[in-house]
Motif scaffolding. Structure first.
Motif, PDB file in Angstrom:
ATOM      1  N   ILE A 134      31.064 -12.492  67.211  1.00  0.00           N
ATOM      2  CA  ILE A 134      31.466 -13.277  68.416  1.00  0.00           C
ATOM      3  C   ILE A 134      30.575 -13.156  69.678  1.00  0.00           C
ATOM      4  O   ILE A 134      30.399 -12.039  69.993  1.00  0.00           O
ATOM      5  CB  ILE A 134      33.089 -12.903  68.594  1.00  0.00           C
ATOM      6  CG1 ILE A 134      33.711 -13.236  67.342  1.00  0.00           C
ATOM      7  CG2 ILE A 134      33.530 -13.915  69.746  1.00  0.00           C
ATOM      8  CD1 ILE A 134      35.225 -12.741  67.439  1.00  0.00           C
ATOM      9  N   VAL A 135      30.398 -14.150  70.276  1.00  0.00           N
ATOM     10  CA  VAL A 135      29.473 -14.171  71.517  1.00  0.00           C
ATOM     11  C   VAL A 135      30.673 -14.058  72.754  1.00  0.00           C
ATOM     12  O   VAL A 135      31.454 -15.100  73.096  1.00  0.00           O
ATOM     13  CB  VAL A 135      28.682 -15.501  71.693  1.00  0.00           C
ATOM     14  CG1 VAL A 135      28.202 -15.602  73.059  1.00  0.00           C
ATOM     15  CG2 VAL A 135      27.605 -15.631  70.616  1.00  0.00           C
ATOM     16  N   LYS A 136      30.494 -12.988  73.054  1.00  0.00           N
ATOM     17  CA  LYS A 136      31.656 -12.693  74.336  1.00  0.00           C
ATOM     18  C   LYS A 136      31.191 -13.102  75.605  1.00  0.00           C
ATOM     19  O   LYS A 136      30.766 -12.330  76.561  1.00  0.00           O
ATOM     20  CB  LYS A 136      31.936 -11.287  74.030  1.00  0.00           C
ATOM     21  CG  LYS A 136      32.551 -10.669  72.954  1.00  0.00           C
ATOM     22  CD  LYS A 136      33.950 -11.364  72.667  1.00  0.00           C
ATOM     23  CE  LYS A 136      34.919 -10.928  73.723  1.00  0.00           C
ATOM     24  NZ  LYS A 136      36.377 -11.354  73.420  1.00  0.00           N
ATOM     25  N   VAL A 137      31.220 -14.542  75.652  1.00  0.00           N
ATOM     26  CA  VAL A 137      30.969 -14.977  77.145  1.00  0.00           C
ATOM     27  C   VAL A 137      31.801 -16.407  77.065  1.00  0.00           C
ATOM     28  O   VAL A 137      31.740 -16.987  76.363  1.00  0.00           O
ATOM     29  CB  VAL A 137      29.194 -15.439  77.178  1.00  0.00           C
ATOM     30  CG1 VAL A 137      28.967 -16.220  78.614  1.00  0.00           C
ATOM     31  CG2 VAL A 137      28.439 -14.215  76.935  1.00  0.00           C
ATOM     32  N   ASN A 138      32.235 -16.403  78.653  1.00  0.00           N
ATOM     33  CA  ASN A 138      33.203 -17.503  78.875  1.00  0.00           C
ATOM     34  C   ASN A 138      34.258 -17.643  77.573  1.00  0.00           C
ATOM     35  O   ASN A 138      34.279 -18.685  77.169  1.00  0.00           O
ATOM     36  CB  ASN A 138      32.220 -18.614  79.166  1.00  0.00           C
ATOM     37  CG  ASN A 138      33.180 -19.782  79.754  1.00  0.00           C
ATOM     38  OD1 ASN A 138      34.052 -19.345  80.477  1.00  0.00           O
ATOM     39  ND2 ASN A 138      32.810 -20.921  79.469  1.00  0.00           N
ATOM     40  N   ASP A 139      34.874 -16.704  77.393  1.00  0.00           N
ATOM     41  CA  ASP A 139      35.893 -16.953  76.266  1.00  0.00           C
ATOM     42  C   ASP A 139      37.307 -16.550  76.635  1.00  0.00           C
ATOM     43  O   ASP A 139      38.172 -16.124  75.691  1.00  0.00           O
ATOM     44  CB  ASP A 139      35.278 -16.147  74.957  1.00  0.00           C
ATOM     45  CG  ASP A 139      35.353 -14.494  75.023  1.00  0.00           C
ATOM     46  OD1 ASP A 139      35.279 -14.098  76.414  1.00  0.00           O
ATOM     47  OD2 ASP A 139      35.220 -13.850  74.341  1.00  0.00           O
ATOM     48  N   ASN A 140      37.636 -16.523  77.880  1.00  0.00           N
ATOM     49  CA  ASN A 140      38.971 -16.095  78.341  1.00  0.00           C
ATOM     50  C   ASN A 140      40.223 -16.909  77.887  1.00  0.00           C
ATOM     51  O   ASN A 140      41.302 -16.313  77.334  1.00  0.00           O
ATOM     52  CB  ASN A 140      39.044 -15.829  79.898  1.00  0.00           C
ATOM     53  CG  ASN A 140      37.979 -15.027  80.433  1.00  0.00           C
ATOM     54  OD1 ASN A 140      37.032 -15.735  80.711  1.00  0.00           O
ATOM     55  ND2 ASN A 140      37.966 -13.775  80.452  1.00  0.00           N
ATOM     56  N   TYR A 141      39.896 -18.195  77.680  1.00  0.00           N
ATOM     57  CA  TYR A 141      40.951 -19.106  77.099  1.00  0.00           C
ATOM     58  C   TYR A 141      41.185 -18.886  75.619  1.00  0.00           C
ATOM     59  O   TYR A 141      42.103 -19.042  75.236  1.00  0.00           O
ATOM     60  CB  TYR A 141      40.544 -20.434  77.565  1.00  0.00           C
ATOM     61  CG  TYR A 141      40.957 -21.015  79.038  1.00  0.00           C
ATOM     62  CD1 TYR A 141      42.265 -20.700  79.616  1.00  0.00           C
ATOM     63  CD2 TYR A 141      40.085 -22.029  79.497  1.00  0.00           C
ATOM     64  CE1 TYR A 141      42.422 -21.013  80.874  1.00  0.00           C
ATOM     65  CE2 TYR A 141      40.407 -22.411  80.919  1.00  0.00           C
ATOM     66  CZ  TYR A 141      41.529 -22.079  81.381  1.00  0.00           C
ATOM     67  OH  TYR A 141      41.798 -22.292  82.800  1.00  0.00           O
ATOM     68  N   MET A 142      39.905 -18.521  75.115  1.00  0.00           N
ATOM     69  CA  MET A 142      40.072 -18.383  73.538  1.00  0.00           C
ATOM     70  C   MET A 142      40.778 -17.206  73.256  1.00  0.00           C
ATOM     71  O   MET A 142      41.661 -16.975  72.346  1.00  0.00           O
ATOM     72  CB  MET A 142      38.421 -18.463  72.836  1.00  0.00           C
ATOM     73  CG  MET A 142      37.817 -19.624  73.371  1.00  0.00           C
ATOM     74  SD  MET A 142      38.726 -21.195  72.467  1.00  0.00           S
ATOM     75  CE  MET A 142      39.519 -21.845  73.786  1.00  0.00           C
ATOM     76  N   ASP A 143      40.619 -16.177  74.056  1.00  0.00           N
ATOM     77  CA  ASP A 143      41.170 -14.858  73.719  1.00  0.00           C
ATOM     78  C   ASP A 143      42.609 -15.056  74.001  1.00  0.00           C
ATOM     79  O   ASP A 143      43.492 -14.483  73.434  1.00  0.00           O
ATOM     80  CB  ASP A 143      40.481 -13.836  74.604  1.00  0.00           C
ATOM     81  CG  ASP A 143      39.366 -12.940  73.898  1.00  0.00           C
ATOM     82  OD1 ASP A 143      38.959 -13.548  72.591  1.00  0.00           O
ATOM     83  OD2 ASP A 143      38.637 -12.351  74.623  1.00  0.00           O
ATOM     84  N   SER A 144      42.987 -15.623  75.206  1.00  0.00           N
ATOM     85  CA  SER A 144      44.357 -15.829  75.256  1.00  0.00           C
ATOM     86  C   SER A 144      45.073 -16.683  74.433  1.00  0.00           C
ATOM     87  O   SER A 144      46.253 -16.410  73.956  1.00  0.00           O
ATOM     88  CB  SER A 144      44.470 -16.624  76.816  1.00  0.00           C
ATOM     89  OG  SER A 144      43.968 -15.909  77.947  1.00  0.00           O
ATOM     90  N   THR A 145      44.319 -17.773  73.745  1.00  0.00           N
ATOM     91  CA  THR A 145      44.952 -18.331  72.820  1.00  0.00           C
ATOM     92  C   THR A 145      45.277 -17.662  71.396  1.00  0.00           C
ATOM     93  O   THR A 145      46.381 -17.994  70.704  1.00  0.00           O
ATOM     94  CB  THR A 145      44.043 -19.693  72.174  1.00  0.00           C
ATOM     95  OG1 THR A 145      43.772 -20.487  73.523  1.00  0.00           O
ATOM     96  CG2 THR A 145      44.771 -20.289  71.253  1.00  0.00           C
ATOM     97  N   LYS A 146      44.467 -16.852  71.014  1.00  0.00           N
ATOM     98  CA  LYS A 146      44.285 -15.986  69.850  1.00  0.00           C
ATOM     99  C   LYS A 146      45.592 -15.026  70.157  1.00  0.00           C
ATOM    100  O   LYS A 146      46.273 -14.754  69.167  1.00  0.00           O
ATOM    101  CB  LYS A 146      43.036 -14.985  69.865  1.00  0.00           C
ATOM    102  CG  LYS A 146      42.888 -14.167  68.714  1.00  0.00           C
ATOM    103  CD  LYS A 146      41.623 -13.465  68.599  1.00  0.00           C
ATOM    104  CE  LYS A 146      41.210 -12.608  70.050  1.00  0.00           C
ATOM    105  NZ  LYS A 146      39.975 -12.061  69.839  1.00  0.00           N
ATOM    106  N   TYR A 147      45.636 -14.292  71.283  1.00  0.00           N
ATOM    107  CA  TYR A 147      46.777 -13.234  71.637  1.00  0.00           C
ATOM    108  C   TYR A 147      48.385 -14.250  71.514  1.00  0.00           C
ATOM    109  O   TYR A 147      49.190 -13.884  70.989  1.00  0.00           O
ATOM    110  CB  TYR A 147      46.618 -12.751  72.833  1.00  0.00           C
ATOM    111  CG  TYR A 147      45.429 -12.071  73.363  1.00  0.00           C
ATOM    112  CD1 TYR A 147      44.925 -11.329  72.110  1.00  0.00           C
ATOM    113  CD2 TYR A 147      45.038 -12.010  74.590  1.00  0.00           C
ATOM    114  CE1 TYR A 147      43.715 -10.525  72.267  1.00  0.00           C
ATOM    115  CE2 TYR A 147      43.745 -11.270  74.784  1.00  0.00           C
ATOM    116  CZ  TYR A 147      43.053 -10.622  73.669  1.00  0.00           C
ATOM    117  OH  TYR A 147      41.862  -9.885  73.851  1.00  0.00           O
ATOM    118  N   LEU A 148      48.147 -15.389  71.898  1.00  0.00           N
ATOM    119  CA  LEU A 148      49.467 -16.310  71.924  1.00  0.00           C
ATOM    120  C   LEU A 148      49.827 -16.393  70.646  1.00  0.00           C
ATOM    121  O   LEU A 148      50.871 -16.519  70.145  1.00  0.00           O
ATOM    122  CB  LEU A 148      49.144 -17.512  72.489  1.00  0.00           C
ATOM    123  CG  LEU A 148      50.243 -18.631  72.640  1.00  0.00           C
ATOM    124  CD1 LEU A 148      51.512 -18.018  73.113  1.00  0.00           C
ATOM    125  CD2 LEU A 148      49.656 -19.760  73.450  1.00  0.00           C
TER     126      LEU A 148
END
Length: 202
Positions: free
Chosen positions: A161-175
């Motif tokens: 996974i390219v860990k750049v500009n992915d804060n919303y994607m991580d938030s969605t994954k946790y959610l």
């Protein structure tokens, strides 16, 4: 710019998941997922409502800001509804799980109902992918910042996974992985009984 189908983690066209914003019914339970880097990085959060009749999760709001005090993030989270429970990760900046718990504890002390999330990366991605591909996750078209990350969320040529500009994607994954199960219905407004005037003859 990577396009869907070229390393994209969620190769589902935006047109299939985007919906016009609408008023969320009060009986739909809500929750949020948060990815926080309490320092120079970004803190982001995504809110969802769950239509239990159809099993559809609607992402309806998001927040993202960098270089801000914890109180600023708390105010932003509370403004969406202090009653809404959530899950939040703080490991981007922190060394141990205990440190992460301490930071999340500061959010709880500030009045938020939040716990650490399930951080199983591939399992979380699979859950989000399943919802997207089966039409059980929709996203309000007003969440342009979310869609910008969605277009770029990808794997490199080695499958990482390219860990750049992915804060919303991580938030969605946790959610999706552990936040929806904490979702709550909006509390009914408290009804205050009218004060009965006291008569001198009573």
């Amino acid at each position: 710019i990577p396009q869907l189908g070229s390393g994209a983690i969620y190769p589902v066209p935006e047109s299939e998941i985007s919906v016009a914003p609408f008023l969320i019914p009060d009986h739909w339970p809500r929750a949020f997922g948060m990815d926080t880097d309490q320092g120079a990085g970004f803190t982001a959060a995504v809110w969802a409502a769950h239509d239990r009749e159809t099993g559809t999760v609607y992402l309806y709001d998001c927040y993202k800001r960098s270089r801000a005090e914890l109180a600023v993030h708390v105010d932003a989270l509370k403004s969406r509804g202090a009653w809404i429970p959530g899950v939040g990760d703080a490991a981007a900046l922190i060394v141990t799980a205990h440190d992460a718990e301490q930071l999340i504890a500061l959010y709880r002390k500030a009045g938020l109902d939040i716990v650490l999330p399930d951080k199983s990366v591939e399992a979380g991605i699979h859950k989000v992918w399943t919802l997207l591909s089966t039409g059980k996750m929709k996203v309000f078209s007003s969440m342009q910042g979310w869609f910008e990350e969605y277009r770029l969320y990808r794997r490199d040529d080695k499958g990482r996974i390219v860990k750049v500009n992915d804060n919303y994607m991580d938030s969605t994954k946790y959610l999706v992985a552990s936040g929806i199960q904490r979702a709550k219905v909006k509390p009914a407004p408290k009804v205050t009984a009218p004060i009965r005037p006291v008569s001198a003859w009573s």
